[in-house]
Design an enzyme around this catalytic site. Structure first.
Site, mmCIF file in Angstrom:
data_model
loop_
_atom_site.group_PDB
_atom_site.id
_atom_site.type_symbol
_atom_site.label_atom_id
_atom_site.label_comp_id
_atom_site.label_asym_id
_atom_site.label_seq_id
_atom_site.Cartn_x
_atom_site.Cartn_y
_atom_site.Cartn_z
ATOM 1 N N TRP A 130 -25.980 -28.660 19.319
ATOM 2 C CA TRP A 130 -25.746 -27.891 19.979
ATOM 3 C C TRP A 130 -25.633 -26.075 19.594
ATOM 4 O O TRP A 130 -25.051 -25.829 18.620
ATOM 5 C CB TRP A 130 -24.887 -27.562 21.029
ATOM 6 C CG TRP A 130 -24.525 -26.776 21.768
ATOM 7 C CD1 TRP A 130 -24.839 -26.665 23.824
ATOM 8 C CD2 TRP A 130 -23.097 -26.711 22.469
ATOM 9 N NE1 TRP A 130 -24.120 -25.925 23.868
ATOM 10 C CE2 TRP A 130 -22.728 -26.209 23.786
ATOM 11 C CE3 TRP A 130 -21.812 -26.433 22.005
ATOM 12 C CZ2 TRP A 130 -22.613 -25.231 24.227
ATOM 13 C CZ3 TRP A 130 -20.320 -26.278 23.001
ATOM 14 C CH2 TRP A 130 -21.070 -25.388 23.566
ATOM 15 N N ASP A 211 -17.874 -34.890 19.860
ATOM 16 C CA ASP A 211 -17.890 -34.104 20.895
ATOM 17 C C ASP A 211 -18.303 -34.700 22.031
ATOM 18 O O ASP A 211 -19.226 -34.813 21.819
ATOM 19 C CB ASP A 211 -18.868 -32.975 20.087
ATOM 20 C CG ASP A 211 -18.562 -31.768 21.251
ATOM 21 O OD1 ASP A 211 -18.067 -31.460 22.431
ATOM 22 O OD2 ASP A 211 -19.307 -30.603 21.655
ATOM 23 N N LYS A 246 -19.216 -30.978 33.090
ATOM 24 C CA LYS A 246 -20.381 -31.895 32.958
ATOM 25 C C LYS A 246 -19.584 -33.349 34.358
ATOM 26 O O LYS A 246 -20.298 -33.265 35.429
ATOM 27 C CB LYS A 246 -21.096 -32.446 32.262
ATOM 28 C CG LYS A 246 -22.138 -32.006 31.950
ATOM 29 C CD LYS A 246 -21.766 -30.111 31.189
ATOM 30 C CE LYS A 246 -22.670 -29.489 30.312
ATOM 31 N NZ LYS A 246 -22.436 -28.610 29.454
#
Ligand code: LMR
Length: 399
Positions: A130, A211, A246
Site C-alpha cells: 500500500w 495490517d 471498510k
C-alpha cells in the site's frame, strides 16, 4: 521562514481522487481510491451503523475524555472480531488491544512501538505494498526493506521468491503482511502459505506485523482471518493493526485498533504503557464516535446480524463484479487474459497495463486509476462497465 517551502507532489491515491473530483467529463469513472461503492456509485452509511448512531445520540451521557487507549469495551469487541472468542480467551493477559484513529493511526503507533522496542529493526514490506505504508511507518525512523510478493506475469503471489527472501530476515526485524485482500494486488496467501510463513518466523525469530484493513471483504469474516488466527495462536509475539473503515463503512470516523500478542503478561503490561504513551504524544486520544458504533453493533445481536448481512451483500457484489468485469473485457475483444481478476480478493486488482496506457485512460477517457494500474473493482457498475471495458480494450490495442 515560510518562503523557503516548496510544494510536495500530490499523494498517489488522494491526489488522484482530487483530480477525479475536479474533472468535468460526464463519463468520468473513479477506479482509484479504495472506497466501496454500490450499484448507484454511492458509498452509503450502512443501515446497522445508522441505527447504532440513533441509539448513541439518545443514550450518550457524556463527552468527557475517553483516554489514550480508547474505550475498553470497543477494544474487547475488536479483539473478539479478529481473533474469535475462544482464541481471545486463551491468549488471556498476553494480548492487549487499543483503539486508534483508523488503521493509519494504528500503523503509526505500531511503528513507534517497534522503534521503542528495537530502534534498529528493519520493516520488511511486500513488493508491492500500500502506497501509504512507507510514509506512515517510515516517519518513525525505522528502516525498510522489501520481499518479492506479486508476480506481474503470472498475476499471483510469487511465494517461492517471497520465502527465499524471508529466510534471510534476522531476529529482531519485522515482516509486514496484509491480513487479507492484499492492497494493491488482491492476491492473497493460502492457508498453507500462512503456515509456511509461521514456521519460518519461528525458525528465524522475526516478528510478524499484520495490517488487517479488509476483514470480511474477501471470503468472509472468519475465512479472511485464517492466517491471522493461525499466527496469533502459535507465535510468541505478533502485532496486528486493524481498521473498521471498510467493513463498517466508517471511513471518515477514523476507527481502528492495535492488538499486540506478547510472550507473557509482564511484557504485555509494559507494552501497553508504551502504546498509551505513543498515543498521548501523537494525538492524546482517539475519536470516540466510530468506536462507539462498532462496540454497539457487536454487542447487540440484532444490529450485529444486520451488519453481517450488509457486509455479505458488499462482499458478494464485489466478487460478482470481478467475474462480470473479467468476462466483459474478453467480450469487448481484449487480447490479454484478465481471468486472474476473478480469483483475487477484496476491492483491488492490477490491470497490468503500462504507465502510458494508464495516462491515456485518465487524460483521454477520464477513467482514473492508480499509476501502478491498481483498480478498485467496487467502482464498476452496470452504468459504467461498458464504457470502462471498451476504453481499456481500445487503449491496450493501440499500443
Ligand atoms: C486505498 O488504498 O485507496 C485506501 O486505503 C485509501 C487510502 O487512504 O489510501
Amino acid at each position: 521562514m515560510f518562503e523557503l517551502l516548496h510544494p510536495l507532489p500530490p499523494d498517489p491515491i488522494l491526489g488522484l481522487n482530487a483530480a477525479f473530483k475536479a474533472d468535468t467529463n460526464s463519463k468520468k469513472v473513479d477506479l482509484g481510491i479504495g472506497v466501496y461503492k454500490d450499484e448507484e456509485g454511492n458509498t452509503p452509511v450502512m443501515k446497522a451503523v445508522k441505527e447504532a448512531e440513533k441509539r448513541i445520540l439518545t443514550s450518550q451521557a457524556t463527552k468527557a475524555y475517553i483516554g489514550p487507549t480508547g474505550a475498553p469495551a470497543y477494544n474487547e469487541a475488536v479483539a473478539e472480531l479478529i481473533l474469535g472468542p475462544a482464541l481471545k480467551t486463551s491468549l488471556g493477559g498476553r494480548r492487549i488491544t487499543m483503539q486508534t484513529p483508523g488503521g493509519c493511526g494504528g500503523l503509526r503507533i505500531a511503528a513507534e512501538f517497534i522503534a521503542q522496542a528495537n530502534g534498529g529493526a528493519t520493516i520488511w514490506v511486500s513488493d508491492p505494498t500500500w502506497a501509504n505504508h512507507k510514509p506512515l511507518i517510515g516517519s518513525s525512523g525505522l528502516k525498510f526493506n522489501s520481499y518479492p510478493y506479486y508476480n506481474y506475469e503470472t498475476h499471483s503471489v510469487d511465494f517461492d521468491s517471497m520465502m527465499t527472501t524471508l529466510a534471510h530476515v534476522p531476529k529482531g526485524d519485522v515482516v509486514l503482511l496484509h491480513g487479507c485482500c492484499h492492497n494493491p494486488s488482491g492476491a492473497d496467501l493460502t492457508p498453507d502459505q500462512w503456515q509456511s510463513i509461521r514456521d519460518l518466523a519461528l525458525k528465524q525469530n522475526f516478528t510478524i506485523f499484520i495490517d488487517l484493513a479488509y476483514q470480511g471483504m474477501g471470503d468472509g469474516l472468519e475465512d479472511d482471518v485464517i492466517g491471522v488466527r493461525l499466527l496469533a495462536e502459535s507465535v510468541p509475539e505478533l502485532i496486528i493493526v486493524s481498521s473498521c473503515s471498510k467493513n463498517f463503512g466508517l471511513y471518515r470516523e477514523r476507527t481502528g485498533a492495535i492488538t499486540l500478542i506478547c510472550q507473557n503478561e509482564r511484557e504485555a503490561s509494559a507494552a501497553s504503557t508504551l502504546i498509551a504513551a505513543a498515543a498521548r504524544a501523537n494525538y492524546s486520544m482517539p475519536p470516540d464516535h466510530g468506536a462507539a458504533i462498532v462496540q454497539l453493533i457487536r454487542e447487540d445481536p440484532t444490529l450485529n446480524l444486520m451488519w453481517q448481512e450488509e457486509l455479505k451483500e458488499i462482499r458478494n457484489r464485489i466478487n460478482g463484479l470481478r467475474i462480470t468485469f473479467a468476462n466483459r473485457l474478453t467480450e469487448s475483444g481484449a487480447q490479454h487474459d484478465f481471468s486472474f481478476i476473478q480469483k483475487e480478493k477484496g476491492m483491488f486488482s492490477f490491470l497490468g497495463i503500462t504507465k502510458n496506457q494508464i495516462q491515456k485512460l485518465i487524460n483521454e477517457y477520464a477513467i482514473y486509476l492508480v499509476d501502478s494500474s491498481r483498480i478498485n473493482v467496487a467502482s464498476i457498475n452496470d452504468g459504467n462497465i461498458n464504457y470502462v471495458t471498451n476504453s481499456i480494450v481500445e487503449v491496450i490495442s493501440k499500443e
